[in-house]
Design an enzyme around this catalytic site. Structure first.
Site, PDB file in Angstrom:
ATOM      1  N   ARG A  65     114.395 -32.814 -52.019  1.00  0.00           N
ATOM      2  CA  ARG A  65     113.042 -32.562 -51.536  1.00  0.00           C
ATOM      3  C   ARG A  65     112.270 -31.781 -52.591  1.00  0.00           C
ATOM      4  NH1 ARG A  65     109.084 -34.246 -48.263  1.00  0.00           N
ATOM      5  NH2 ARG A  65     108.388 -32.820 -46.643  1.00  0.00           N
ATOM      6  N   THR A 340     106.435 -43.313 -46.827  1.00  0.00           N
ATOM      7  CA  THR A 340     107.762 -42.977 -47.264  1.00  0.00           C
ATOM      8  C   THR A 340     108.462 -44.310 -47.370  1.00  0.00           C
ATOM      9  OG1 THR A 340     107.576 -40.888 -46.108  1.00  0.00           O
ATOM     10  CG2 THR A 340     109.810 -41.664 -46.457  1.00  0.00           C
ATOM     11  N   THR A 358     110.156 -40.322 -50.678  1.00  0.00           N
ATOM     12  CA  THR A 358     108.732 -40.317 -50.315  1.00  0.00           C
ATOM     13  C   THR A 358     107.818 -39.711 -51.371  1.00  0.00           C
ATOM     14  OG1 THR A 358     107.214 -39.639 -48.544  1.00  0.00           O
ATOM     15  CG2 THR A 358     108.929 -38.071 -49.145  1.00  0.00           C
ATOM     16  N   ASN A 360     104.954 -38.844 -49.697  1.00  0.00           N
ATOM     17  CA  ASN A 360     104.252 -38.339 -48.513  1.00  0.00           C
ATOM     18  C   ASN A 360     103.190 -39.337 -48.069  1.00  0.00           C
ATOM     19  OD1 ASN A 360     104.091 -36.555 -46.388  1.00  0.00           O
ATOM     20  ND2 ASN A 360     102.450 -35.368 -47.300  1.00  0.00           N
ATOM     21  N   ASP A 382     102.923 -31.068 -46.307  1.00  0.00           N
ATOM     22  CA  ASP A 382     103.977 -30.961 -45.292  1.00  0.00           C
ATOM     23  C   ASP A 382     104.317 -29.511 -44.948  1.00  0.00           C
ATOM     24  OD1 ASP A 382     104.314 -33.533 -44.546  1.00  0.00           O
ATOM     25  OD2 ASP A 382     106.215 -33.879 -45.552  1.00  0.00           O
ATOM     26  N   SER A 411     110.348 -31.643 -43.445  1.00  0.00           N
ATOM     27  CA  SER A 411     110.212 -33.096 -43.499  1.00  0.00           C
ATOM     28  C   SER A 411     110.635 -33.705 -42.174  1.00  0.00           C
ATOM     29  CB  SER A 411     111.104 -33.647 -44.615  1.00  0.00           C
ATOM     30  OG  SER A 411     111.219 -35.049 -44.515  1.00  0.00           O
ATOM     31  N   SER A 412     110.168 -34.935 -41.915  1.00  0.00           N
ATOM     32  CA  SER A 412     110.624 -35.686 -40.736  1.00  0.00           C
ATOM     33  C   SER A 412     111.637 -36.765 -41.117  1.00  0.00           C
ATOM     34  CB  SER A 412     109.421 -36.358 -40.048  1.00  0.00           C
ATOM     35  OG  SER A 412     108.539 -35.395 -39.542  1.00  0.00           O
ATOM     36  N   GLY A 432     107.393 -43.328 -42.171  1.00  0.00           N
ATOM     37  CA  GLY A 432     106.453 -43.258 -41.059  1.00  0.00           C
ATOM     38  C   GLY A 432     105.966 -41.877 -40.689  1.00  0.00           C
TER      39      GLY A 432
END
Length: 529
Positions: A65, A340, A358, A360, A382, A411-412, A432
């Site tokens: 990340r 992403t 990603t 983003n 984010d 993050s998701s 998404g």
């Protein structure tokens, strides 16, 4: 088998395995290929997460990340009156976090790859130099972003041209080919030092960005312990913080497990209610408790505690919706420590990799590094740019996810692997934004509870609730008119949106064969042998 967002990237990953490479070699090759053929999200200027399960059952995760630059600070996107300045955290040079992808791929290959590094990077170089034929979706994406590319960059990006891009046009990534060659020849130093780093830092200086040579030199991806849980006899292996995906997915599965979803029809009013109410509570927890575990203490065990989760859902009634205004994060029983892209890979030996990566937003910050040919992320959005103020995906965050130097933003992304009876069962994930977690959740339920094939499971229309805004968002045909009437009579608000997510997944069938699910919402493609 490889399932990714682009046929060429899937082909590259497969060819690497044909040459004797394993799933980890194929991951590196596919990642770099996506940076060329899928610039909307594939990247070397972003970051991501990889979850793996080796053939012998060993599991692990790698966190590459992005991080905040050393001079970043909590209120950097606010004006003197503490109001959030619109667009500052999403477009342009100040929106960029320190990229982690290249460092991540180097670390992954060093630990687990078998082919020479140069061999796994070369296919992406060939694609960049020889040119990529645009699909209709890629042409449309570049055309719709043309004005932003021109306004945000101090130079004219090669991704723009006077006439509109058409499907079938060939785009040549000459500067990107040179950057990839430096990465091929010098590994990590080919990106975080030397010419590439100089070009990146110069780009930052010209656009008033923050990233310095020291920031690049100091970046390091991190091996983390995977989060593991269970659902009806399936072992679920997913990503730990700074991804919220693993915790949220395990919370959702634990909440709905006692209710035996297979008793309800797929997308019935009862099933949608149960899933919505679980999602509402999980996203409220996400906003309060989750952030970078190197900076804040995250109560992982408490959030996954079965008694806590049972109590969270005990306030839900089938008679009516629970308004999000009444729903705060849960009181924990104890404390302790959109665009992403995702791809799933299984190699002949049975090694499995689930990778979500990603920039983003679509094309990230829209900043193209002049002379280096790659796009930079807008990942700083984010963070909670101001606690309580939603980000570009409408997600609200708290102090745990405030900006700080060197910190990773929440993050998701939810790269996930499932086992059944000690054997590999599924590799799954999706892009998404805030919908990633619920898309992965529903894809798993579609297979496990509703007996869909992998392709049916990823293609099925989806719905989503994220606490705030208090609305069930759904794709066309996801909710029938009759079910909609029932839900509205109970106080639920519904809103149709464009199709979202690109779930790419692989299931291992009982006979050992692999069944692909390539999301029809994109140009996604499976390739196997």
């Amino acid at each position: 088998m490889v399932v990714s967002a682009h046929p060429e990237a899937s082909r590259v990953g497969l060819e690497i395995m044909r040459k004797g490479g394993n799933a980890f070699d194929a991951t590196v090759a596919t990642q770099f290929a996506l940076a060329v053929v899928f610039p909307v999200a594939g990247n070397i200027g972003g970051g991501g997460f990889t979850v793996y399960r080796s053939a012998d059952g060993e599991t692990g995760t790698l966190d590459y990340r992005e991080t905040a630059p050393a001079t970043a600070f909590a209120t950097m996107y606010q004006d003197s009156a503490a109001n959030v300045i619109e667009g500052l955290s999403t477009n342009g040079h100040l929106a960029v976090g320190i990229p982690g992808t290249v460092d991540g791929m180097v670390k992954l290959h060093q630990k687990l790859g078998v082919l020479p590094w140069a061999e796994v990077v070369q296919p992406a170089i060939d694609l960049a130099r020889n040119g990529v034929v645009l699909t209709q979706k890629e042409a449309d994406g570049l055309n719709s972003t043309r004005q932003a590319f021109i306004e945000i960059n101090k130079h004219t990006p090669y991704l723009t041209q006077k006439q509109k891009w058409q499907a079938g046009d060939t785009i040549f990534h000459k500067d990107l080919a040179l950057t990839l060659e430096r990465i091929r020849d010098k590994g990590r130093e080919g990106f975080y030092a030397g010419k590439t780093a100089e070009l990146l830092v110069l780009e930052m200086q010209q656009g008033n960005g923050m990233i310095t040579k020291e920031d690049l030199a100091n970046y390091s991806s991190v091996w983390r312990k995977p989060l593991e849980g269970s659902y009806k006899g399936y072992k679920v292996i997913s990503m730990a913080p700074p991804s919220s995906g693993g915790i949220a997915l395990l919370q959702l599965l634990t909440m709905v497990e006692p209710h035996n979803l297979s008793n309800y029809k797929w997308q019935s009013a009862e099933a949608i209610q149960l899933i919505t109410e679980a999602e509402r509570r999980v996203y409220a927890d996400r906003a309060t408790y989750l952030g970078d575990p190197d900076f804040v203490k995250i109560p992982v065990q408490a959030l996954l505690d079965k008694t806590y989760l049972k109590e969270r859902l005990s306030t839900f009634s089938m008679d009516k919706a629970t308004p999000s205004s009444e729903m705060k994060a849960g009181k924990l029983p104890f404390t302790e420590s959109d665009q992403t892209t995702h791809f799933s890979i299984i190699d002949p030996a049975g090694n499995a990799v689930s990778t979500t990566t990603t920039l983003n937003g679509a094309y990230g910050s829209k900043v193209l590094v002049n002379g280096a040919g790659f796009l930079l992320n807008n990942e700083m959005d984010d963070f909670s740019v101001k606690p309580g103020v939603p980000n570009m995906f409408g997600l609200v965050g708290g102090e745990a996810n405030a900006i700080a130097p060197g910190k990773r933003m929440l993050s998701s992304m939810t790269p996930t692997i499932l086992e059944k009876d000690g054997k590999l069962f599924m590799v799954v994930g999706t892009p998404g934004g805030s919908t990633i977690i619920t898309s992965v959740f529903q894809a798993i339920l579609n297979v496990v509870e509703h007996n869909m094939t992998m392709q049916q499971a990823v293609g099925a229309p989806r719905f989503h609730h994220q606490w705030l805004p208090d609305v069930i968002q759904h794709e066309p045909n996801a909710i029938s008119p009759a079910v909609r009437s029932v839900l509205e009579s109970k106080g639920y608000k519904l809103e149709q949106r464009k199709p979202y997510g690109r779930v790419d997944a692989i299931r291992v069938l009982p006979n050992g064969k692999l069944e692909a699910g390539a999301d029809p919402r994109g140009d996604d493609a499976a390739a196997g042998f």
